[in-house]
Design an enzyme around this catalytic site. Structure first.
Site, PDB file in Angstrom:
ATOM      1  CE  LYS A 161      42.547  54.811  39.632  1.00 18.33           C
ATOM      2  NZ  LYS A 161      41.918  55.375  38.445  1.00 18.33           N
ATOM      3  CE  LYS A 206      46.971  59.595  34.630  1.00 16.56           C
ATOM      4  NZ  LYS A 206      46.501  59.211  33.316  1.00 16.56           N
ATOM      5  CE  LYS A 222      49.345  51.546  37.083  1.00 13.17           C
ATOM      6  NZ  LYS A 222      48.038  51.271  36.559  1.00 13.17           N
TER       7      LYS A 222
HETATM    8  P1  TYM Z   1      44.048  54.060  32.105  1.00 11.63           P
HETATM    9  O1  TYM Z   1      43.389  55.312  31.697  1.00 11.63           O
HETATM   10  O2  TYM Z   1      44.595  53.936  33.484  1.00 11.63           O
HETATM   11  O3  TYM Z   1      45.251  53.717  31.138  1.00 11.63           O
HETATM   12  C1  TYM Z   1      45.087  53.789  29.736  1.00 11.63           C
HETATM   13  C2  TYM Z   1      45.904  52.730  29.033  1.00 11.63           C
HETATM   14  O4  TYM Z   1      47.285  52.870  29.309  1.00 11.63           O
HETATM   15  C3  TYM Z   1      47.809  51.651  29.805  1.00 11.63           C
HETATM   16  N1  TYM Z   1      48.843  51.946  30.784  1.00 11.63           N
HETATM   17  C4  TYM Z   1      50.050  51.394  30.774  1.00 11.63           C
HETATM   18  N2  TYM Z   1      50.614  50.500  29.944  1.00 11.63           N
HETATM   19  C5  TYM Z   1      51.896  50.156  30.190  1.00 11.63           C
HETATM   20  N3  TYM Z   1      52.625  50.664  31.216  1.00 11.63           N
HETATM   21  C6  TYM Z   1      52.093  51.560  32.069  1.00 11.63           C
HETATM   22  N4  TYM Z   1      52.827  52.064  33.049  1.00 11.63           N
HETATM   23  C7  TYM Z   1      50.750  51.965  31.869  1.00 11.63           C
HETATM   24  N5  TYM Z   1      49.928  52.839  32.507  1.00 11.63           N
HETATM   25  C8  TYM Z   1      48.759  52.807  31.834  1.00 11.63           C
HETATM   26  C9  TYM Z   1      46.620  50.950  30.420  1.00 11.63           C
HETATM   27  O5  TYM Z   1      46.835  49.569  30.516  1.00 11.63           O
HETATM   28  C10 TYM Z   1      45.524  51.305  29.462  1.00 11.63           C
HETATM   29  O6  TYM Z   1      45.545  50.474  28.340  1.00 11.63           O
HETATM   30  N6  TYM Z   1      40.092  51.171  32.867  1.00 11.63           N
HETATM   31  C11 TYM Z   1      40.956  51.713  31.867  1.00 11.63           C
HETATM   32  C12 TYM Z   1      40.240  52.609  30.868  1.00 11.63           C
HETATM   33  C13 TYM Z   1      39.086  51.956  30.195  1.00 11.63           C
HETATM   34  C14 TYM Z   1      39.149  50.960  29.197  1.00 11.63           C
HETATM   35  C15 TYM Z   1      37.805  50.676  28.868  1.00 11.63           C
HETATM   36  C16 TYM Z   1      40.198  50.311  28.553  1.00 11.63           C
HETATM   37  C17 TYM Z   1      37.777  52.204  30.440  1.00 11.63           C
HETATM   38  N7  TYM Z   1      36.995  51.455  29.627  1.00 11.63           N
HETATM   39  C18 TYM Z   1      37.487  49.710  27.903  1.00 11.63           C
HETATM   40  C19 TYM Z   1      39.864  49.344  27.601  1.00 11.63           C
HETATM   41  C20 TYM Z   1      38.529  49.068  27.278  1.00 11.63           C
HETATM   42  C21 TYM Z   1      42.017  52.560  32.576  1.00 11.63           C
HETATM   43  O7  TYM Z   1      41.853  52.985  33.671  1.00 11.63           O
HETATM   44  O8  TYM Z   1      43.103  52.830  31.803  1.00 11.63           O
END
Ligand code: TYM
Length: 332
Positions: free
Chosen positions: A114, A199, A196
């Site tokens: 990022k 968006k 992966k």
């Molecule tokens: P975020 O918002 O980027 O993604 C949300 C969830 O979607 C999963 N994910 C994917 N899984 C499989 N293939 C993909 N291409 C893919 N893209 C996204 C992510 O693994 C995630 O589970 N930091 C976290 C958000 C967060 C969080 C937390 C998660 C904040 N606090 C506490 C768990 C517990 C994030 O940026 O996810």
């Protein structure tokens, strides 16, 4: 709910939910809903680590809640809330930041990526993002964190922080573990099978709210592999494109890779791609329809996130009080 393991997870309302979010996270939240005691969050505070348009952010939070519900989350079984409604997240985040090393945060892959993408705005918030995520999880004494593979490093850092804190002050936090299933844990972009799904590459990213014809178009244009074999076989190294489609098909239909190979034997990629598209269209159709219906009912959505925040605050404040006492703050 006594005796059940607890789950906690969250998704950033930074854009529309996509198939990676669904298969890597939300589908598992729904599938395991009866087995665990669940808390699921819309992590708006994480989202402002990169610049957002305020009106869009507000709208996306509500849309995301409607989509969580439409995917099958039941507010009776899962606490659903918006992170900024529970101030304990920021409060514990501050404390945990004082038990996290600069070096640890510097090694986080998501930060490095990022920071590259937003080179003109590398904020302190972006850097300490994983500390807030650790606070999210530890506040609720979560045993399991259902997330995709890309979040494993953050959950591991969360464990390291918890172990360190427990080591200094005695048992305070439950040590969490990642929960996911192979198929869906790392969905790749349809046009970029080596990166992966996200968006940031819209052509290869299927949104939960995409219309059926858009989903079909994206699958028809999915990049398959240039190997001469041209058969449907699971081999992520030699055939990353087809293997990704197989992963998606398997996660959506619950069929094994052997069953999928048998189903498409002798049929080639031309038949396989639209079949995966059809399966995804049918899986997402009821979700899109229900989310659209729910989104029109703002009063209902408000009642869900308000009662969710109340229930979450109660649990979060219990942990926060314990932590404040341990570190030596005078009781309020
Ligand atoms: P975020 O918002 O980027 O993604 C949300 C969830 O979607 C999963 N994910 C994917 N899984 C499989 N293939 C993909 N291409 C893919 N893209 C996204 C992510 O693994 C995630 O589970 N930091 C976290 C958000 C967060 C969080 C937390 C998660 C904040 N606090 C506490 C768990 C517990 C994030 O940026 O996810």
């Amino acid at each position: 709910m006594e005796g059940k393991k607890r789950t906690f997870s969250g998704i950033q309302p930074s854009g529309d939910l996509h198939l990676g979010n669904y298969l890597g996270a939300i589908k598992n939240w729904v599938d395991f809903q009866d087995e665990f005691d669940n808390i699921y969050c819309i992590v708006d505070m994480h989202t402002i680590t990169v610049r957002q348009n305020p009106a869009d952010l507000r709208r996306r939070c509500l849309e995301q809640l409607a989509q969580y519900l439409a995917c099958g989350l039941d507010p009776e079984k899962s606490i659903l809330f918006i992170q900024s409604h529970v101030p304990a997240h920021a409060e514990l985040g501050w404390v945990l930041g004082c038990y996290t090393q600069f070096g640890e945060l510097s090694r986080m892959t998501q930060f490095k990526q990022k920071a590259q993408q937003h080179a003109d705005n590398i904020t302190g918030g972006l850097f300490t993002y994983p500390v807030l995520m650790a606070a999210d999880i530890l506040l609720y004494q979560a045993d399991l964190v259902p997330v995709g593979e890309d979040q494993r490093q953050h959950v591991e850092l969360c464990r390291d922080i918890a172990v360190r804190f427990n080591g200094i002050y005695g048992d305070t936090f439950t040590l969490p573990e990642v929960l996911n299933r192979k198929a869906g844990a790392r969905v790749m972009g349809l046009t970029t099978p080596n990166a992966k799904m996200s968006k940031s590459i819209p052509e290869g990213c299927v949104l939960l709210m995409d219309k059926p014809e858009d989903i079909q178009r994206k699958f028809k244009r999915a990049v398959t592999d240039s190997d001469t074999e041209r058969c449907v076989r699971f081999d992520p190294v030699a055939k990353p494109g087809v293997s990704n489609l197989m992963q998606i098909y398997s996660a959506v239909t619950e069929k094994s890779y052997d069953e999928i190979e048998a189903e498409f034997e002798g049929k080639g990629y031309g038949a396989f791609k639209p079949a995966v598209g059809d399966a995804v269209v049918e899986r997402l159709r009821p979700i899109r329809e229900e989310a659209t219906r729910l989104l029109a009912d703002k009063v209902y959505l408000e009642s869900i996130y308000k009662s969710g925040a109340e229930r979450a605050s109660y649990l979060a404040n219990k942990t926060l009080r314990k932590v404040y006492k341990k570190v030596g703050f005078v009781a309020r």
